[in-house]
Design a protein around this motif. Structure first.
Motif, mmCIF file in Angstrom:
data_model
loop_
_atom_site.group_PDB
_atom_site.id
_atom_site.type_symbol
_atom_site.label_atom_id
_atom_site.label_comp_id
_atom_site.label_asym_id
_atom_site.label_seq_id
_atom_site.Cartn_x
_atom_site.Cartn_y
_atom_site.Cartn_z
ATOM 1 N N TYR A 103 0.906 -2.001 -0.001
ATOM 2 C CA TYR A 103 0.150 -0.014 -0.352
ATOM 3 C C TYR A 103 0.880 1.226 -0.237
ATOM 4 O O TYR A 103 0.368 1.876 -0.647
ATOM 5 N N LEU A 117 -6.525 10.191 -4.610
ATOM 6 C CA LEU A 117 -7.356 9.443 -3.541
ATOM 7 C C LEU A 117 -6.893 7.593 -3.698
ATOM 8 O O LEU A 117 -6.835 7.271 -4.704
ATOM 9 N N HIS A 135 -7.144 -2.399 7.099
ATOM 10 C CA HIS A 135 -8.096 -0.893 6.383
ATOM 11 C C HIS A 135 -8.069 -0.004 6.934
ATOM 12 O O HIS A 135 -7.489 0.987 6.567
ATOM 13 N N GLN A 136 -8.586 0.439 8.140
ATOM 14 C CA GLN A 136 -9.013 1.042 9.141
ATOM 15 C C GLN A 136 -7.264 1.823 9.695
ATOM 16 O O GLN A 136 -7.190 2.759 9.759
ATOM 17 N N GLY A 139 -5.912 4.021 7.539
ATOM 18 C CA GLY A 139 -6.996 5.618 7.522
ATOM 19 C C GLY A 139 -7.720 5.197 6.472
ATOM 20 O O GLY A 139 -8.035 6.634 6.589
ATOM 21 N N PHE A 140 -8.110 4.367 6.016
ATOM 22 C CA PHE A 140 -9.843 4.022 4.825
ATOM 23 C C PHE A 140 -10.901 4.610 5.977
ATOM 24 O O PHE A 140 -11.385 3.931 7.372
ATOM 25 N N ALA A 141 -11.795 5.432 5.521
ATOM 26 C CA ALA A 141 -12.677 5.670 5.658
ATOM 27 C C ALA A 141 -14.285 5.057 4.834
ATOM 28 O O ALA A 141 -14.272 5.045 3.352
ATOM 29 N N LEU A 158 -14.146 1.372 0.596
ATOM 30 C CA LEU A 158 -13.601 2.552 1.108
ATOM 31 C C LEU A 158 -12.944 3.117 0.380
ATOM 32 O O LEU A 158 -11.565 3.482 -0.449
ATOM 33 N N LYS A 160 -9.089 6.884 1.028
ATOM 34 C CA LYS A 160 -8.185 7.331 1.955
ATOM 35 C C LYS A 160 -7.744 8.588 0.675
ATOM 36 O O LYS A 160 -7.275 8.067 -0.089
#
Length: 163
Positions: A103, A117, A135-136, A139-141, A158, A160
């Motif tokens: 990532y 993004l 993923h959380q 920092g993914f939302a 998701l 980021k």
């Protein structure tokens, strides 16, 4: 362990690794897997010391023609992005930072290309709590949810932002 480009000789082993994790990423026939790598914005792998694939990531972009309903969902909502179509870490290598390394590699390339993004989806049904937690932490939302009409899997989209 540093990510490197996926070479044609890597495809059979990576396709087997992909299909071993089909519940999370969907199996692909070899020709379809090779075609996906061929159109990818970024297709990278991490190799174990013995040469076996330890992990890989295939990402598409907003410039890639729609590759299924999940990629299409982002195309309809975001003008510029890098979309993680699939990321797989071999069972023996999980928890060692390989996913994060892939990532980070993708984020660096996306920033260099001026993309604001990163986007992906994670299964809600069947549940994939390990991927959701990963993923959380990165920092993914949440950005939305849908059911994939091809296989009935419920997914959470998701995103980021890249700064």
């Amino acid at each position: 362990m540093t990510p490197r480009a996926i070479a044609p000789a890597d495809l059979p082993a990576l396709n087997a690794l992909n299909d071993a994790h089909a519940a999370a990423v969907n199996a692909l026939p070899p020709a379809d897997f090779a075609a996906l790598v061929g159109i990818a914005f970024r297709a990278r792998m991490i190799e174990a010391a013995d040469g076996a694939p330890a992990a890989f990531l295939i990402a598409l972009s907003h410039e890639t023609p729609p590759q299924g309903p999940n990629h299409a969902w982002f195309l309809a909502r975001h003008p510029r992005f890098a979309y993680v179509d699939r990321v797989v870490v071999a069972d023996a290598w999980q928890g060692r930072g390989l996913g994060r390394a892939l990532y980070d590699d993708l984020a660096a390339e996306a920033r260099e290309a001026g993309l604001p993004l990163l986007a992906c989806e994670v299964n809600l049904d069947p549940p994939n709590p390990g991927s959701m937690a990963f993923h959380q932490k990165l920092g993914f939302a949440p950005a939305g949810e849908a059911t994939d009409p091809r296989n009935g899997k419920r997914v959470r989209y998701l995103v980021k932002a890249l700064g």
